[in-house]
Write an enzyme that holds these catalytic residues in place. Structure first.
Site, PDB file in Angstrom:
ATOM      1  N   TYR A 315      56.089  -8.619  21.555  1.00 16.49           N
ATOM      2  CA  TYR A 315      57.003  -9.707  21.891  1.00 16.49           C
ATOM      3  C   TYR A 315      58.412  -9.336  21.431  1.00 16.49           C
ATOM      4  O   TYR A 315      58.621  -8.975  20.276  1.00 16.49           O
ATOM      5  CB  TYR A 315      56.524 -10.978  21.189  1.00 16.49           C
ATOM      6  CG  TYR A 315      57.234 -12.264  21.563  1.00 16.49           C
ATOM      7  CD1 TYR A 315      58.221 -12.319  22.530  1.00 16.49           C
ATOM      8  CD2 TYR A 315      56.896 -13.457  20.936  1.00 16.49           C
ATOM      9  CE1 TYR A 315      58.845 -13.501  22.869  1.00 16.49           C
ATOM     10  CE2 TYR A 315      57.513 -14.657  21.266  1.00 16.49           C
ATOM     11  CZ  TYR A 315      58.489 -14.674  22.225  1.00 16.49           C
ATOM     12  OH  TYR A 315      59.113 -15.846  22.560  1.00 16.49           O
ATOM     13  N   CYS A 316      59.384  -9.415  22.342  1.00 20.66           N
ATOM     14  CA  CYS A 316      60.790  -9.201  22.018  1.00 20.66           C
ATOM     15  C   CYS A 316      60.965  -7.804  21.392  1.00 20.66           C
ATOM     16  O   CYS A 316      60.533  -6.808  21.960  1.00 20.66           O
ATOM     17  CB  CYS A 316      61.280 -10.320  21.108  1.00 20.66           C
ATOM     18  SG  CYS A 316      63.054 -10.316  20.764  1.00 20.66           S
ATOM     19  N   LEU A 317      61.565  -7.702  20.214  1.00 19.76           N
ATOM     20  CA  LEU A 317      61.748  -6.400  19.580  1.00 19.76           C
ATOM     21  C   LEU A 317      60.408  -5.762  19.234  1.00 19.76           C
ATOM     22  O   LEU A 317      60.294  -4.531  19.172  1.00 19.76           O
ATOM     23  CB  LEU A 317      62.594  -6.534  18.317  1.00 19.76           C
ATOM     24  CG  LEU A 317      64.035  -7.018  18.510  1.00 19.76           C
ATOM     25  CD1 LEU A 317      64.771  -6.991  17.195  1.00 19.76           C
ATOM     26  CD2 LEU A 317      64.746  -6.180  19.541  1.00 19.76           C
ATOM     27  N   GLY A 319      57.954  -5.806  21.193  1.00 19.60           N
ATOM     28  CA  GLY A 319      57.606  -5.114  22.426  1.00 19.60           C
ATOM     29  C   GLY A 319      58.319  -3.790  22.559  1.00 19.60           C
ATOM     30  O   GLY A 319      57.739  -2.788  22.990  1.00 19.60           O
ATOM     31  N   PHE A 343      56.263  -9.131  26.233  1.00 17.92           N
ATOM     32  CA  PHE A 343      56.875 -10.440  26.445  1.00 17.92           C
ATOM     33  C   PHE A 343      58.373 -10.345  26.148  1.00 17.92           C
ATOM     34  O   PHE A 343      58.763 -10.092  25.004  1.00 17.92           O
ATOM     35  CB  PHE A 343      56.262 -11.497  25.522  1.00 17.92           C
ATOM     36  CG  PHE A 343      54.777 -11.689  25.656  1.00 17.92           C
ATOM     37  CD1 PHE A 343      54.140 -11.450  26.852  1.00 17.92           C
ATOM     38  CD2 PHE A 343      54.016 -12.099  24.567  1.00 17.92           C
ATOM     39  CE1 PHE A 343      52.756 -11.620  26.978  1.00 17.92           C
ATOM     40  CE2 PHE A 343      52.651 -12.282  24.676  1.00 17.92           C
ATOM     41  CZ  PHE A 343      52.012 -12.039  25.887  1.00 17.92           C
TER      42      PHE A 343
END
Length: 584
Positions: A315-317, A319, A343
């Site tokens: 998710y985000c960083l 990811g 994500f």
């Protein structure tokens, strides 16, 4: 030493910045909330000097002033008529002047004047030849922020909705608002969370999916969740959240918990809970997060569920980190990842959206000095930057509602989580900003791990990538660029909502929709605009779509594994959500 390398504390090269220079910038940063005055002045001078040498543009702007003044004067003389044609309509996402009261004199003239001024400043700050794109974006953004301060919707005397409410309530709304203001000031000074956040405590009302912490190191705890079904798919799921947020964004209250949803769908789920770093962690590097985070977690998952490939979820960083880890694994012919799900995570940072307004060489140097003193970047500073990106919704609208209307926005689990800010270590964040945001090393094929350059194109595992339509942190068009970098199938899904609310999208959530399409490596890539225009909209949450994608790439269900692997010394260390989630 390369430009992107940040020295550790025990190395002092001859060209190291002077401590005196650093301390001066630290003192300035305290007054500017971490924004670099030099970066803002460079942007302003670039725009102002080019505008000063563009008499044609100046004439156009002067002409626009006269034309807008004439239109406003004509409207002011006719605005009492029902058929009066307004000078200008608000932007599609601007709901400040929707109420019927704004169409009555003198408020119709006031808000039309504001919108015309807003439009003129947009024309003045854009389209000036010679201004660098980044500086143009900064000047335009700062202009919008300054104008929003003076929006007539922000003041009692010029807001007809507020005046009507105040008359009806005899000023009780202002008394309530004053009470809210006093309470918020007291909470801010004492370091207490926002009003209502007390109702959402990890382990009590959020982050309550049953599980155990089975591994802990200086950087993270690994949680294994208890099975909720008699049988599970053999491939486990490893969740890698961003380190700028507490992990329980994916395990909010039971109805909003993606982790609970996955467990109930018959998956063995593991999740990383990052430590909230302090000054002692200043020298943790970006690669430490890969080694002590993703790779250490993967080793533990493999011990608990041996001989099975893993569904990686970032998710985000988190990811971005998972992508780099997957690319490094591919370089080493490590095939333990069955799939990779991302994500709101960027691989290409060339167009990072409005967050890029705060990131250039001057600003990164300024932040580097601020973090050098404290050993970390405070989470509240990052939260402030995110609020600026949506100041109309997150700042001014909130201030008007709470302190003038006297109305508290009901606290929910997502808002309470958002107030639970975390910090970032000095070295890691400096490396991340320099190597990814400024130098874009990963997308450009320059990112090194253990001496080898790693490429996303080396990853054979299929990707499931989620972007959100109103994402100010990782714009979906930037997330979509993974299709240009990957050489394995990419299923890209675009959902409505923002960076957080678009991901927290349980099946029961109303008004959700999404588009989804799979791009094969040998196919011609559809442009992002074409994707949005041509891929049909599907109503509902995207979670079931992802569930079916995972199921198609998972084996037949069987008996779930135990918690931990006692024969290898991996035993439960305590109940979820663990200890690190409570570190302030």
């Amino acid at each position: 030493m390369s430009r992107s390398t940040v020295p550790t504390a025990d190395i002092n090269p001859p060209d190291a910045p002077s401590p005196v220079d650093r301390l001066v910038r630290v003192a300035i940063g305290r007054a500017t909330m971490g924004l670099s005055p030099a970066a803002l002045q460079l942007a302003y001078l670039d725009w102002a000097l080019h505008l000063a040498s563009a008499p044609g543009k100046q004439a156009q702007l002067a002409n626009k002033v006269l034309r807008k003044a004439a239109r406003l004067g004509l409207y002011a003389g006719q605005c009492h008529r029902d058929d009066a044609q307004r000078c200008i309509e608000p932007l599609p996402n601007d709901r400040r002047f929707d109420a019927p009261e704004w169409q009555q004199w003198p408020f119709n003239v006031i808000h039309q004047s504001f919108l015309l001024t807003q439009q003129w400043w947009h024309n003045a700050t854009t389209g000036v030849r010679g201004v660098t794109p980044h500086h143009e974006e900064v000047v335009n953004f700062v202009g919008r922020q300054m104008l929003d301060v003076f929006s007539p919707s922000n003041y009692l005397a010029t807001n007809p909705e507020l005046l009507r409410q105040t008359m009806e309530e005899g000023g009780a709304n202002l008394i309530r608002g004053a009470g809210h203001l006093g309470e918020d000031i007291q909470r801010m000074l004492s370091g207490a969370p926002p009003a209502g956040a007390e109702a959402y405590q990890p382990g009590e009302t959020v982050a309550v999916t049953p599980g155990k912490v089975i591994y802990r190191n200086r950087l993270m705890e690994l949680i294994q969740y208890e099975p909720a079904t008699k049988t599970v798919h053999p491939e486990p799921i490893l969740v890698v959240p961003a380190w700028i947020m507490k992990y329980y964004i994916l395990d909010l209250s039971p109805g909003n918990s993606l982790i609970r949803y996955l467990v109930e769908q018959g998956y063995t789920v593991f999740a990383i809970s990052w430590k909230n770093p302090d000054a002692a962690d200043r020298d943790l590097s970006f690669d430490d997060y890969r080694r002590l985070g993703v790779m250490a977690a993967l080793e533990t998952v493999n011990a608990v569920v041996p001989d099975q490939r893993v569904h990686g979820v970032g998710y985000c960083l988190g990811g971005t980190l998972l992508m780099i880890a997957a690319a490094a694994m591919a370089r080493q012919r490590d095939e333990r990842l069955a799939t990779v799900t991302l994500f709101a995570a960027q691989a290409d940072f060339r167009e990072p959206g409005e967050l890029g307004l705060f990131i250039d060489d001057s600003q990164v140097t300024f932040l580097d000095d601020i973090m050098w003193e404290t050993g970390h970047l405070d989470g509240k500073q990052m939260a402030g930057a995110f609020q600026l990106l949506r100041s109309q919704d997150l700042v001014w609208s909130a201030l008007v509602n709470q302190y003038l209307r006297g109305e508290r926005m009901p606290m929910n689990d997502l808002m309470a989580w958002n107030a639970d800010a975390t910090r970032m270590p000095y070295r890691m964040h400096s490396e991340y900003l320099q190597r990814l945001y400024l130098d874009n090393e990963f997308a450009d094929g320059l990112f090194e791990v253990d001496g080898d350059v790693v490429h996303l194109a080396d990853v054979d595992a299929p990707f499931f990538v989620v972007g959100t339509e109103r994402d100010h942190v990782a714009p979906w068009t930037s997330v979509y660029k993974i299709n240009r970098l990957a050489r394995s199938p990419v299923t890209f899904l675009l959902t409505n909502g923002g960076h957080n609310a678009g991901i927290v999208s349980p099946p029961e959530h109303p008004r959700r929709r999404y588009r989804v399409n799979t791009h094969q490596p040998d196919e011609l890539l559809m442009h992002a605009e074409a994707f949005q225009q041509q891929i049909p909209v599907q109503e509902g949450s995207w979670w079931p779509e992802w569930r079916e994608w995972l199921r198609a790439r998972s084996g037949a269900r069987r008996k779930p594994p135990g918690l931990g692997a006692p024969d290898q010394g991996i035993v439960p260390l305590g109940d979820a959500p663990g200890q690190y989630v409570f570190l302030k």
